[in-house]
Motif scaffolding. Structure first.
Motif, PDB file in Angstrom:
ATOM      1  N   ASP A 232      29.009   4.255  -6.027  1.00  0.00           N
ATOM      2  CA  ASP A 232      30.171   5.100  -6.271  1.00  0.00           C
ATOM      3  C   ASP A 232      31.275   4.767  -5.276  1.00  0.00           C
ATOM      4  O   ASP A 232      31.019   4.491  -4.105  1.00  0.00           O
ATOM      5  N   ASP A 233      32.507   4.774  -5.754  1.00  0.00           N
ATOM      6  CA  ASP A 233      33.652   4.523  -4.879  1.00  0.00           C
ATOM      7  C   ASP A 233      33.794   5.644  -3.856  1.00  0.00           C
ATOM      8  O   ASP A 233      33.526   6.813  -4.157  1.00  0.00           O
ATOM      9  N   PRO A 234      34.219   5.316  -2.649  1.00  0.00           N
ATOM     10  CA  PRO A 234      34.414   6.367  -1.636  1.00  0.00           C
ATOM     11  C   PRO A 234      35.567   7.289  -2.040  1.00  0.00           C
ATOM     12  O   PRO A 234      36.545   6.830  -2.642  1.00  0.00           O
ATOM     13  N   PRO A 235      35.463   8.590  -1.738  1.00  0.00           N
ATOM     14  CA  PRO A 235      36.591   9.491  -2.007  1.00  0.00           C
ATOM     15  C   PRO A 235      37.827   9.025  -1.229  1.00  0.00           C
ATOM     16  O   PRO A 235      37.712   8.397  -0.166  1.00  0.00           O
ATOM     17  N   ALA A 236      38.989   9.305  -1.769  1.00  0.00           N
ATOM     18  CA  ALA A 236      40.234   8.968  -1.070  1.00  0.00           C
ATOM     19  C   ALA A 236      40.222   9.613   0.319  1.00  0.00           C
ATOM     20  O   ALA A 236      39.714  10.728   0.496  1.00  0.00           O
ATOM     21  N   PRO A 237      40.744   8.934   1.331  1.00  0.00           N
ATOM     22  CA  PRO A 237      40.671   9.447   2.711  1.00  0.00           C
ATOM     23  C   PRO A 237      41.224  10.839   2.891  1.00  0.00           C
ATOM     24  O   PRO A 237      40.788  11.562   3.775  1.00  0.00           O
ATOM     25  N   SER A 238      42.186  11.230   2.068  1.00  0.00           N
ATOM     26  CA  SER A 238      42.775  12.558   2.225  1.00  0.00           C
ATOM     27  C   SER A 238      41.926  13.650   1.586  1.00  0.00           C
ATOM     28  O   SER A 238      42.214  14.826   1.759  1.00  0.00           O
ATOM     29  N   SER A 239      40.859  13.238   0.854  1.00  0.00           N
ATOM     30  CA  SER A 239      40.014  14.211   0.179  1.00  0.00           C
ATOM     31  C   SER A 239      38.797  14.528   1.026  1.00  0.00           C
ATOM     32  O   SER A 239      38.324  13.682   1.776  1.00  0.00           O
TER      33      SER A 239
ATOM     34  N   LYS B 104      32.723  -2.830  -5.926  1.00  0.00           N
ATOM     35  CA  LYS B 104      33.056  -3.623  -7.111  1.00  0.00           C
ATOM     36  C   LYS B 104      32.236  -4.898  -7.162  1.00  0.00           C
ATOM     37  O   LYS B 104      31.738  -5.296  -8.223  1.00  0.00           O
ATOM     38  N   GLN B 105      32.063  -5.556  -6.025  1.00  0.00           N
ATOM     39  CA  GLN B 105      31.274  -6.780  -5.986  1.00  0.00           C
ATOM     40  C   GLN B 105      29.810  -6.497  -6.303  1.00  0.00           C
ATOM     41  O   GLN B 105      29.169  -7.255  -7.051  1.00  0.00           O
ATOM     42  N   GLN B 106      29.267  -5.423  -5.765  1.00  0.00           N
ATOM     43  CA  GLN B 106      27.869  -5.092  -6.024  1.00  0.00           C
ATOM     44  C   GLN B 106      27.632  -4.799  -7.504  1.00  0.00           C
ATOM     45  O   GLN B 106      26.561  -5.088  -8.044  1.00  0.00           O
ATOM     46  N   LYS B 107      28.618  -4.223  -8.165  1.00  0.00           N
ATOM     47  CA  LYS B 107      28.465  -3.903  -9.589  1.00  0.00           C
ATOM     48  C   LYS B 107      28.406  -5.151 -10.467  1.00  0.00           C
ATOM     49  O   LYS B 107      28.096  -5.056 -11.653  1.00  0.00           O
TER      50      LYS B 107
ATOM     51  N   ALA C 106      23.133   3.893 -18.044  1.00  0.00           N
ATOM     52  CA  ALA C 106      23.072   2.846 -17.011  1.00  0.00           C
ATOM     53  C   ALA C 106      24.415   2.729 -16.295  1.00  0.00           C
ATOM     54  O   ALA C 106      24.466   2.615 -15.066  1.00  0.00           O
ATOM     55  N   ASP C 107      25.509   2.755 -17.053  1.00  0.00           N
ATOM     56  CA  ASP C 107      26.841   2.662 -16.446  1.00  0.00           C
ATOM     57  C   ASP C 107      27.078   3.819 -15.485  1.00  0.00           C
ATOM     58  O   ASP C 107      27.578   3.635 -14.374  1.00  0.00           O
ATOM     59  N   GLN C 108      26.729   5.032 -15.911  1.00  0.00           N
ATOM     60  CA  GLN C 108      26.947   6.197 -15.055  1.00  0.00           C
ATOM     61  C   GLN C 108      26.078   6.135 -13.800  1.00  0.00           C
ATOM     62  O   GLN C 108      26.523   6.490 -12.711  1.00  0.00           O
ATOM     63  N   TYR C 109      24.843   5.681 -13.956  1.00  0.00           N
ATOM     64  CA  TYR C 109      23.927   5.585 -12.817  1.00  0.00           C
ATOM     65  C   TYR C 109      24.467   4.613 -11.779  1.00  0.00           C
ATOM     66  O   TYR C 109      24.446   4.892 -10.571  1.00  0.00           O
ATOM     67  N   ILE C 110      24.959   3.475 -12.231  1.00  0.00           N
ATOM     68  CA  ILE C 110      25.493   2.462 -11.318  1.00  0.00           C
ATOM     69  C   ILE C 110      26.807   2.928 -10.708  1.00  0.00           C
ATOM     70  O   ILE C 110      27.027   2.803  -9.493  1.00  0.00           O
ATOM     71  N   GLU C 111      27.697   3.475 -11.530  1.00  0.00           N
ATOM     72  CA  GLU C 111      29.027   3.856 -11.062  1.00  0.00           C
ATOM     73  C   GLU C 111      29.002   5.082 -10.156  1.00  0.00           C
ATOM     74  O   GLU C 111      29.789   5.175  -9.208  1.00  0.00           O
ATOM     75  N   ASN C 112      28.103   6.019 -10.432  1.00  0.00           N
ATOM     76  CA  ASN C 112      28.161   7.309  -9.746  1.00  0.00           C
ATOM     77  C   ASN C 112      27.047   7.551  -8.734  1.00  0.00           C
ATOM     78  O   ASN C 112      27.175   8.443  -7.881  1.00  0.00           O
TER      79      ASN C 112
ATOM     80  N   VAL D 133      21.193   1.545   0.606  1.00  0.00           N
ATOM     81  CA  VAL D 133      22.561   1.329   1.070  1.00  0.00           C
ATOM     82  C   VAL D 133      23.021   2.559   1.832  1.00  0.00           C
ATOM     83  O   VAL D 133      22.850   3.684   1.365  1.00  0.00           O
ATOM     84  N   PHE D 134      23.579   2.340   3.023  1.00  0.00           N
ATOM     85  CA  PHE D 134      24.206   3.399   3.803  1.00  0.00           C
ATOM     86  C   PHE D 134      25.711   3.124   3.807  1.00  0.00           C
ATOM     87  O   PHE D 134      26.162   2.136   4.381  1.00  0.00           O
ATOM     88  N   PHE D 135      26.475   3.993   3.168  1.00  0.00           N
ATOM     89  CA  PHE D 135      27.926   3.831   3.076  1.00  0.00           C
ATOM     90  C   PHE D 135      28.619   4.604   4.197  1.00  0.00           C
ATOM     91  O   PHE D 135      28.359   5.799   4.376  1.00  0.00           O
ATOM     92  N   PRO D 136      29.529   3.979   4.945  1.00  0.00           N
ATOM     93  CA  PRO D 136      30.228   4.701   6.015  1.00  0.00           C
ATOM     94  C   PRO D 136      31.378   5.547   5.484  1.00  0.00           C
ATOM     95  O   PRO D 136      31.922   5.297   4.406  1.00  0.00           O
ATOM     96  N   GLU D 137      31.731   6.551   6.259  1.00  0.00           N
ATOM     97  CA  GLU D 137      32.999   7.255   6.033  1.00  0.00           C
ATOM     98  C   GLU D 137      34.126   6.285   6.405  1.00  0.00           C
ATOM     99  O   GLU D 137      34.086   5.683   7.485  1.00  0.00           O
TER     100      GLU D 137
END
Length: 266
Positions: free
Chosen positions: A257-264, A226-229, A247-253, A102-106
């Motif tokens: 992993d959720d993208p950082p908030a745009p301001s971060s 969320k859908q992939q999880k 397993a939860d940490q591996y999948i979540e992080n 998976v390649f996640f965009p900014e």
């Protein structure tokens, strides 16, 4: 943002990807091995590519499942316009073999999520999927046109998308390759899809962190993760091989992993 290492009794860190032994990562199905190589070639041509630091214990992981050895290898990078490029290959004994990429965009860039997966077992590929998935309601117009112009060629066995497959684009290819010719066509199509993404990356420009379009894409990428999880098969395998908390940490992080908030900062 990486999960803790697996318990030592069940998963010992191996040497990293460059030093992994042939015994550890050998025996991979030719399609898994060939596609991983093609993805690396395409990835290495992206602008500003650099590795992301992860726990060395997560670069190469070993465990056991139903009496068979499980090995997982992770490669994680980032580049211009893409916050995380993750390539995972896994093998369970002499049977199950998996490629997950998976390649996640900014969110500040108007880019889709690239995803490709292969599931193979004992010489048979049961599933092969590739897509550029929109993070909002639809793909950027130029990417949509470029994907529509691609011709993956005929595949004798198309597969039905899972119940959570609403995240995919109309151009998703989900098949069961039945011979070497179909496997090679799948690899070529993945490379073509990555070519569409690479062109969009080179042409893309960032929007501000508070721009409504950026915020919309950030929220959309959260929905994608969320859908992939909801894919319980991945979670069950990791839970049995290691433990539910890891397993939860591996999948979540690591996986989704959720993208950082745009301001971060990313």
């Amino acid at each position: 943002m990486t999960p803790d290492s697996p318990p030592r009794a069940q998963a010992e860190p191996l040497t990293g990807p460059q030093g992994a032994s042939a015994r550890t990562f050998g025996g991979i199905h030719p399609l898994v091995d060939a596609l991983a190589g093609r993805i690396r070639t395409c990835r290495d041509g992206l602008p500003g590519l650099e590795p992301l630091t992860i726990d060395p214990a997560l670069e190469a992981i070993s465990g056991s499942l139903d009496g068979e050895e499980l090995f997982i290898r992770n490669e994680v990078h980032r580049c211009q316009g893409l916050r995380k490029l993750h390539l995972e290959t896994a093998r369970l004994g002499a049977g199950l073999q998996i490629l997950h990429c998976v390649f996640f965009p900014e969110p500040s860039f108007d880019l889709p999520v690239f995803g490709a997966d292969i599931v193979a077992g004992r010489g048979v590929v049961s599933a092969a999927i590739v897509d550029l998935s929109p993070v909002t309601g639809s793909l950027p117009a130029g990417i949509d046109r470029a994907l529509a112009a691609l011709d993956p060629g005929p595949f004798s066995q198309e597969r039905e998308l899972p119940a959570w497959g609403g995240i995919f684009s109309p151009h998703v290819l989900f098949v069961r390759p039945v011979d070497r010719a179909e496997e090679e066509r799948f690899i070529d199509h993945v490379a073509a899809v990555l070519g569409v993404l690479a062109a969009a990356v080179l042409e893309g420009t960032a929007q501000g962190p508070t721009d409504p379009a950026t915020v919309n894409r950030w929220e959309g990428q959260q929905r994608y993760c969320k859908q992939q999880k909801q894919n319980d098969k991945t979670r069950r395998v990791l839970e049995k091989a290691f433990n539910p908390a890891w397993a939860d940490q591996y999948i979540e992080n690591l996986l989704f992993d959720d993208p950082p908030a745009p301001s971060s900062p990313s």
